[in-house]
Write a protein that holds these residues in place. Sequence first.
Motif, PDB file in Angstrom:
ATOM      1  N   ARG A  36       0.840  -1.210   0.141  1.00  0.00           N
ATOM      2  CA  ARG A  36       0.125   0.024   0.029  1.00  0.00           C
ATOM      3  C   ARG A  36       0.794   1.290   0.014  1.00  0.00           C
ATOM      4  NH1 ARG A  36      -5.063   0.342   2.692  1.00  0.00           N
ATOM      5  NH2 ARG A  36      -6.285  -0.947   1.663  1.00  0.00           N
ATOM      6  N   ARG A  37       0.385   2.274  -0.708  1.00  0.00           N
ATOM      7  CA  ARG A  37       1.077   3.890  -0.616  1.00  0.00           C
ATOM      8  C   ARG A  37       0.555   4.733   0.225  1.00  0.00           C
ATOM      9  NH1 ARG A  37       5.352   4.152  -4.179  1.00  0.00           N
ATOM     10  NH2 ARG A  37       5.575   2.561  -5.594  1.00  0.00           N
ATOM     11  N   GLY A  38       1.361   5.670   0.604  1.00  0.00           N
ATOM     12  CA  GLY A  38       1.130   6.643   1.637  1.00  0.00           C
ATOM     13  C   GLY A  38       0.051   7.759   0.745  1.00  0.00           C
ATOM     14  N   ASP A  39      -0.492   8.649   1.433  1.00  0.00           N
ATOM     15  CA  ASP A  39      -1.316   9.631   0.716  1.00  0.00           C
ATOM     16  C   ASP A  39      -0.804  10.655  -0.275  1.00  0.00           C
ATOM     17  OD1 ASP A  39      -3.643   8.650   2.209  1.00  0.00           O
ATOM     18  OD2 ASP A  39      -3.695  10.317   3.688  1.00  0.00           O
ATOM     19  N   ASP A  40       0.637  10.654  -0.148  1.00  0.00           N
ATOM     20  CA  ASP A  40       1.581  11.453  -1.039  1.00  0.00           C
ATOM     21  C   ASP A  40       1.807  10.777  -2.422  1.00  0.00           C
ATOM     22  OD1 ASP A  40       3.160   9.635  -0.091  1.00  0.00           O
ATOM     23  OD2 ASP A  40       4.723  11.144   0.605  1.00  0.00           O
ATOM     24  N   HIS A  41       1.231   9.566  -2.843  1.00  0.00           N
ATOM     25  CA  HIS A  41       1.602   8.779  -3.729  1.00  0.00           C
ATOM     26  C   HIS A  41       1.538   9.460  -4.921  1.00  0.00           C
ATOM     27  CE1 HIS A  41       2.315   5.470  -6.385  1.00  0.00           C
ATOM     28  NE2 HIS A  41       0.906   5.394  -6.787  1.00  0.00           N
ATOM     29  N   TYR A  42       0.308  10.257  -5.228  1.00  0.00           N
ATOM     30  CA  TYR A  42       0.111  11.023  -6.437  1.00  0.00           C
ATOM     31  C   TYR A  42       0.402  12.515  -6.196  1.00  0.00           C
ATOM     32  CZ  TYR A  42      -2.198   7.084  -8.314  1.00  0.00           C
ATOM     33  OH  TYR A  42      -2.731   5.995  -8.750  1.00  0.00           O
ATOM     34  N   ALA A  43       1.255  12.799  -5.346  1.00  0.00           N
ATOM     35  CA  ALA A  43       1.614  14.150  -5.243  1.00  0.00           C
ATOM     36  C   ALA A  43       2.502  14.878  -6.453  1.00  0.00           C
ATOM     37  CB  ALA A  43       2.266  14.510  -3.748  1.00  0.00           C
ATOM     38  N   GLU A  44       3.733  13.848  -6.565  1.00  0.00           N
ATOM     39  CA  GLU A  44       4.231  14.538  -7.744  1.00  0.00           C
ATOM     40  C   GLU A  44       3.819  14.659  -9.008  1.00  0.00           C
ATOM     41  OE1 GLU A  44       8.609  12.807  -9.507  1.00  0.00           O
ATOM     42  OE2 GLU A  44       8.116  12.178  -7.439  1.00  0.00           O
ATOM     43  N   ARG A  45       2.994  13.886  -9.424  1.00  0.00           N
ATOM     44  CA  ARG A  45       2.225  14.049 -10.507  1.00  0.00           C
ATOM     45  C   ARG A  45       1.382  15.214 -10.527  1.00  0.00           C
ATOM     46  NH1 ARG A  45       1.885   9.666 -14.163  1.00  0.00           N
ATOM     47  NH2 ARG A  45       2.441   7.547 -13.298  1.00  0.00           N
ATOM     48  N   LEU A  46       0.661  15.233  -9.569  1.00  0.00           N
ATOM     49  CA  LEU A  46      -0.101  16.599  -9.309  1.00  0.00           C
ATOM     50  C   LEU A  46       0.563  17.902  -9.585  1.00  0.00           C
ATOM     51  CD1 LEU A  46      -3.157  15.984  -8.532  1.00  0.00           C
ATOM     52  CD2 LEU A  46      -2.691  16.863  -6.176  1.00  0.00           C
ATOM     53  N   GLY A  47       2.050  17.790  -9.132  1.00  0.00           N
ATOM     54  CA  GLY A  47       2.699  18.937  -9.143  1.00  0.00           C
ATOM     55  C   GLY A  47       3.280  19.332 -10.706  1.00  0.00           C
ATOM     56  N   SER A  48       3.204  18.412 -11.697  1.00  0.00           N
ATOM     57  CA  SER A  48       3.662  18.542 -12.851  1.00  0.00           C
ATOM     58  C   SER A  48       3.104  19.643 -13.624  1.00  0.00           C
ATOM     59  CB  SER A  48       3.539  17.293 -13.705  1.00  0.00           C
ATOM     60  OG  SER A  48       3.939  17.472 -15.107  1.00  0.00           O
ATOM     61  N   THR A  49       3.518  20.524 -14.435  1.00  0.00           N
ATOM     62  CA  THR A  49       3.239  21.259 -15.202  1.00  0.00           C
ATOM     63  C   THR A  49       3.547  21.314 -16.519  1.00  0.00           C
ATOM     64  OG1 THR A  49       5.253  22.870 -14.893  1.00  0.00           O
ATOM     65  CG2 THR A  49       3.378  23.381 -13.192  1.00  0.00           C
ATOM     66  N   ARG A  50       3.811  20.176 -16.993  1.00  0.00           N
ATOM     67  CA  ARG A  50       4.378  19.952 -18.204  1.00  0.00           C
ATOM     68  C   ARG A  50       3.090  19.583 -19.036  1.00  0.00           C
ATOM     69  NH1 ARG A  50       6.313  14.030 -19.856  1.00  0.00           N
ATOM     70  NH2 ARG A  50       7.351  14.466 -21.833  1.00  0.00           N
ATOM     71  N   PRO A  51       2.812  20.422 -20.370  1.00  0.00           N
ATOM     72  CA  PRO A  51       1.635  20.157 -21.074  1.00  0.00           C
ATOM     73  C   PRO A  51       1.564  18.598 -21.401  1.00  0.00           C
ATOM     74  CG  PRO A  51       3.047  22.263 -22.102  1.00  0.00           C
ATOM     75  CD  PRO A  51       3.847  21.296 -20.669  1.00  0.00           C
ATOM     76  N   GLY A  52       0.434  18.236 -21.631  1.00  0.00           N
ATOM     77  CA  GLY A  52       0.051  16.733 -21.647  1.00  0.00           C
ATOM     78  C   GLY A  52       0.144  16.100 -20.405  1.00  0.00           C
ATOM     79  N   ASP A  53       0.554  16.397 -19.390  1.00  0.00           N
ATOM     80  CA  ASP A  53       0.484  15.824 -17.935  1.00  0.00           C
ATOM     81  C   ASP A  53      -1.033  16.239 -17.305  1.00  0.00           C
ATOM     82  OD1 ASP A  53       2.833  14.710 -18.432  1.00  0.00           O
ATOM     83  OD2 ASP A  53       3.558  15.704 -16.922  1.00  0.00           O
ATOM     84  N   HIS A  54      -1.937  15.373 -17.006  1.00  0.00           N
ATOM     85  CA  HIS A  54      -3.129  15.760 -16.446  1.00  0.00           C
ATOM     86  C   HIS A  54      -3.473  14.656 -15.228  1.00  0.00           C
ATOM     87  CE1 HIS A  54      -4.113  18.829 -19.143  1.00  0.00           C
ATOM     88  NE2 HIS A  54      -3.543  17.893 -20.043  1.00  0.00           N
ATOM     89  N   VAL A  55      -4.088  15.223 -14.168  1.00  0.00           N
ATOM     90  CA  VAL A  55      -4.605  14.238 -13.177  1.00  0.00           C
ATOM     91  C   VAL A  55      -6.119  14.890 -12.927  1.00  0.00           C
ATOM     92  CG1 VAL A  55      -4.403  13.225 -10.767  1.00  0.00           C
ATOM     93  CG2 VAL A  55      -2.534  14.102 -12.225  1.00  0.00           C
ATOM     94  N   LEU A  56      -6.899  14.041 -13.359  1.00  0.00           N
ATOM     95  CA  LEU A  56      -8.465  14.299 -13.221  1.00  0.00           C
ATOM     96  C   LEU A  56      -9.217  13.282 -12.201  1.00  0.00           C
ATOM     97  CD1 LEU A  56      -9.586  14.227 -16.920  1.00  0.00           C
ATOM     98  CD2 LEU A  56      -8.673  16.409 -15.480  1.00  0.00           C
ATOM     99  N   VAL A  57      -9.968  13.962 -11.474  1.00  0.00           N
ATOM    100  CA  VAL A  57     -10.865  13.201 -10.375  1.00  0.00           C
ATOM    101  C   VAL A  57     -12.314  13.259 -10.715  1.00  0.00           C
ATOM    102  CG1 VAL A  57      -9.314  13.101  -8.593  1.00  0.00           C
ATOM    103  CG2 VAL A  57     -10.962  15.283  -8.819  1.00  0.00           C
ATOM    104  N   ALA A  58     -13.094  12.302 -10.325  1.00  0.00           N
ATOM    105  CA  ALA A  58     -14.506  12.406 -10.470  1.00  0.00           C
ATOM    106  C   ALA A  58     -14.877  12.501  -8.878  1.00  0.00           C
ATOM    107  CB  ALA A  58     -15.287  11.143 -10.978  1.00  0.00           C
TER     108      ALA A  58
END
Length: 168
Positions: A36-58
């Motif tokens: 199992r991963r900790g709550d910060d697992h997706y933090a780095e992805r969220l921080g990306s400002t590179r065009p083409g990188d996205h994180v969407l939630v429902a």
Amino acid sequence: MNHLEIRSATPQDLPGMTRIYNDAVDHTVATFDVERRGDDHYAERLGSTRPGDHVLVAVDAAGAVHGYAFSGTYRPRAAYDGTREVSVYLAEDARGQGLGRRLYDELLARVDADGVHTCLAVIAQPNAASEALHRATGFEPVGTLREVGHKFGHWVDTAFWQRMRPDA
Ligand SMILES: CC(C)(COP(=O)(O)OP(=O)(O)OC[C@H]1O[C@@H](n2cnc3c(N)ncnc32)[C@H](O)[C@@H]1OP(=O)(O)O)[C@@H](O)C(=O)NCCC(=O)NCCS
């Protein structure tokens, strides 16, 4: 599931995303993580400002996360810059009701608008729902790696699925 809003993820969404991810870690081969991963697992992805990188939630009106999808680096080498790897995870009770489709439609629209040339999805076998979702959103299977993962006591194949930008 039509009542859910699909939007870019924020740091407040990270625990809800990780809860869904850890359920997949524990019960599926969709991820090859076995711990199992900790709550910060997706933090780095969220921080990306590179065009083409996205994180969407429902999310519902109370802000609870029922699913998410993201696009990010396939391999960190400059010649891969026009390629993104994509993935999607839903809470168990949100599956099979069109939410994966809604998340991917929005994700792929954003990725296309950014000029990404091609998207890849790596689908551990078997996963009929994921294959159906990818087929429905314009991906096609391009090859299978045999027995590259070992989880729950057996070897697992991974299938590569690819979608070119429609106007590329
Ligand atoms: C894979 C997943 C994201 C699919 O999302 P979903 O919301 O359940 O799928 P949808 O309801 O949007 O359906 C999309 C397509 O898949 C089909 N489908 C959905 N569940 C299916 C199933 N269990 N078996 C076969 N086809 C299925 C739908 O009929 C639809 O096809 P159509 O547009 O041709 O009618 C979801 O099941 C999930 O989160 N699974 C666990 C995590 C996972 O495996 N992630 C993928 C990692 S590669």
